[in-house]
Design a protein around this motif. Structure first.
Motif, PDB file in Angstrom:
ATOM      1  N   ALA A 173       1.688  -3.219   0.500  1.00  0.00           N
ATOM      2  CA  ALA A 173       2.645  -3.236  -0.607  1.00  0.00           C
ATOM      3  C   ALA A 173       3.953  -3.900  -0.188  1.00  0.00           C
ATOM      4  CB  ALA A 173       2.894  -1.816  -1.095  1.00  0.00           C
ATOM      5  N   LYS A 174       4.418  -3.582   1.011  1.00  0.00           N
ATOM      6  CA  LYS A 174       5.666  -4.168   1.497  1.00  0.00           C
ATOM      7  C   LYS A 174       5.504  -5.663   1.751  1.00  0.00           C
ATOM      8  CE  LYS A 174       9.177  -3.687   5.112  1.00  0.00           C
ATOM      9  NZ  LYS A 174       9.599  -2.914   6.324  1.00  0.00           N
ATOM     10  N   LEU A 175       4.351  -6.047   2.264  1.00  0.00           N
ATOM     11  CA  LEU A 175       4.111  -7.452   2.607  1.00  0.00           C
ATOM     12  C   LEU A 175       3.912  -8.318   1.365  1.00  0.00           C
ATOM     13  CD1 LEU A 175       3.610  -9.350   5.102  1.00  0.00           C
ATOM     14  CD2 LEU A 175       1.170  -8.892   4.766  1.00  0.00           C
ATOM     15  N   LEU A 176       3.173  -7.815   0.385  1.00  0.00           N
ATOM     16  CA  LEU A 176       2.779  -8.622  -0.774  1.00  0.00           C
ATOM     17  C   LEU A 176       3.617  -8.364  -2.015  1.00  0.00           C
ATOM     18  CD1 LEU A 176      -1.120  -8.374  -0.522  1.00  0.00           C
ATOM     19  CD2 LEU A 176       0.373 -10.150   0.408  1.00  0.00           C
ATOM     20  N   GLY A 177       4.142  -7.158  -2.163  1.00  0.00           N
ATOM     21  CA  GLY A 177       4.816  -6.819  -3.404  1.00  0.00           C
ATOM     22  C   GLY A 177       3.805  -6.659  -4.529  1.00  0.00           C
ATOM     23  N   ARG A 178       4.263  -6.478  -5.729  1.00  0.00           N
ATOM     24  CA  ARG A 178       3.383  -6.292  -6.894  1.00  0.00           C
ATOM     25  C   ARG A 178       3.052  -7.636  -7.510  1.00  0.00           C
ATOM     26  NH1 ARG A 178       0.844  -1.331  -7.642  1.00  0.00           N
ATOM     27  NH2 ARG A 178       2.163   0.259  -6.693  1.00  0.00           N
ATOM     28  N   ARG A 179       2.107  -8.341  -6.917  1.00  0.00           N
ATOM     29  CA  ARG A 179       1.772  -9.691  -7.382  1.00  0.00           C
ATOM     30  C   ARG A 179       0.826  -9.680  -8.577  1.00  0.00           C
ATOM     31  NH1 ARG A 179       3.084 -13.862  -3.865  1.00  0.00           N
ATOM     32  NH2 ARG A 179       4.112 -13.159  -1.953  1.00  0.00           N
ATOM     33  N   GLU A 180      -0.013  -8.651  -8.679  1.00  0.00           N
ATOM     34  CA  GLU A 180      -0.974  -8.568  -9.783  1.00  0.00           C
ATOM     35  C   GLU A 180      -0.669  -7.316 -10.605  1.00  0.00           C
ATOM     36  OE1 GLU A 180      -5.174  -9.711  -8.804  1.00  0.00           O
ATOM     37  OE2 GLU A 180      -4.434  -9.473  -6.753  1.00  0.00           O
ATOM     38  N   PRO A 181      -0.209  -7.486 -11.833  1.00  0.00           N
ATOM     39  CA  PRO A 181       0.113  -6.326 -12.668  1.00  0.00           C
ATOM     40  C   PRO A 181      -1.092  -5.402 -12.827  1.00  0.00           C
ATOM     41  CG  PRO A 181       0.927  -8.350 -13.666  1.00  0.00           C
ATOM     42  CD  PRO A 181       0.065  -8.761 -12.512  1.00  0.00           C
ATOM     43  N   GLY A 182      -0.852  -4.120 -12.629  1.00  0.00           N
ATOM     44  CA  GLY A 182      -1.917  -3.143 -12.812  1.00  0.00           C
ATOM     45  C   GLY A 182      -2.853  -2.999 -11.628  1.00  0.00           C
ATOM     46  N   LYS A 183      -2.630  -3.750 -10.548  1.00  0.00           N
ATOM     47  CA  LYS A 183      -3.512  -3.666  -9.382  1.00  0.00           C
ATOM     48  C   LYS A 183      -2.696  -3.375  -8.138  1.00  0.00           C
ATOM     49  CE  LYS A 183      -7.239  -6.085  -8.962  1.00  0.00           C
ATOM     50  NZ  LYS A 183      -8.260  -7.138  -8.774  1.00  0.00           N
TER      51      LYS A 183
END
Length: 308
Positions: A187-197
């Motif tokens: 989560a820290k590395l990628l962030g919320r890139r895909e809504p709902g996933k």
């Protein structure tokens, strides 16, 4: 646990029973017993002369099968991966085989198994915790290239190289041993890139498939299933993601007798022998089933019949 058993809903149960065309005196195999919902329904349709063979690689599933069915003369139980079906000499001349692929509901529901990023637990993910290496052990010893390859091949994670590089750098100071740690790291590395996933979804899927050798097991199991079926016997396979379904679809096509080739290649001299025929098209859960059992939403059922 008892309440969970009662609430468990086997995926596409009616469609599976129709696809297998269960005969009262037939011989059937459930290669993925899980919670046993499909197996119970098949057994209910069998007469005293019928036989049901049960397999699962998970010792917890086998304990459930043994407690419930060991006293039934029609049932034979084996603690093994369905990939080893060819080694089970008794399970031959079958009228139907069911494979319900992927992680089972009991495995997901037991946080200590380490399959879910929704709870903090040991980073295990083995379907048979008595054998092989855990996800934590894989991440501790695998090269950056091997981790990146697994994330891309089994999770279709386009950030696989970035994640692998970061995992290898971080493990020098602190190895990954908990699901919560790995999920927070993604989560820290990628962030919320895909809504709902959840950002860890693809990484967790890839690691699970890697440590359980799920795709190679599927290939071996499908080959063994074709040999174990009698002519006219049915193969029913439930898949839950595109990698599995693609393998099943290609397997059926390969044994349909179609000529697989390229327009640029010379024509085949002989047509392959047809050994399987698809029974209808791919089957998906109804809206009503998805509403009652959200875990069924990504399921795909394919059925094929062995030819003489």
């Amino acid at each position: 646990m008892a309440g969970r058993e009662l609430r468990h809903i086997p995926v596409m149960l009616d469609e599976v029973l129709e696809g297998l065309a269960v005969r009262t005196g037939g011989r059937y195999l459930d290669g993925t017993f899980g919670r046993g919902g499909h197996a119970r329904a098949i057994l209910a349709r069998l007469s005293e002369s019928g036989r049901l063979f049960l397999m699962d690689r998970d010792p917890t599933a086998i304990a459930t099968a043994t407690a419930e069915h060991a006293g039934d003369a029609r049932v034979t139980i084996r603690h093994e991966n369905f990939a080893t079906l060819a080694q089970w000499s008794e399970a031959t001349d079958l009228d139907g085989i069911l494979l319900d692929l992927g992680v089972s509901s009991p495995q997901l529901d037991d946080a200590e198994r380490g399959f879910s990023f929704m709870a903090d637990a040991p980073l295990d993910m083995r379907m048979d915790p008595t054998r092989g290496e855990s996800a934590a052990q894989f991440l501790a010893r695998a090269s950056e290239e091997d981790i990146a390859q697994a994330l891309w091949t089994y999770g279709e994670e386009r950030h696989g190289r970035r994640i692998a590089r970061a995992i290898v750098a971080r493990r020098e100071e602190q190895p990954f041993e908990r699901t919560g740690d790995l999920a927070a790291f993604c989560a820290k590395l990628l962030g919320r890139r895909e809504p709902g996933k959840n950002p860890a979804t693809r990484t967790f899927q890839a690691l699970r498939i890697q440590v359980n050798a799920e795709l190679s097991s599927l290939d071996e199991g499908l080959d063994a299933a074709l040999e174990a079926l009698r002519p006219g016997g049915r193969l029913a396979v439930i898949s839950f993601h595109s990698l599995e379904d693609r393998a099943v679809k290609q397997f059926i096509r390969r044994h349909e007798g179609r000529v697989q080739g390229s327009r640029r290649a010379p024509p085949a001299l002989t047509k392959p022998v047809a050994r399987l025929a698809p029974v209808g098209k791919a089957i998906f859960p109804s809206d009503a089933e998805i509403a009652a059992n959200p875990r069924s939403r990504s399921a795909v059922l394919r059925v094929a019949e062995k030819l003489a």
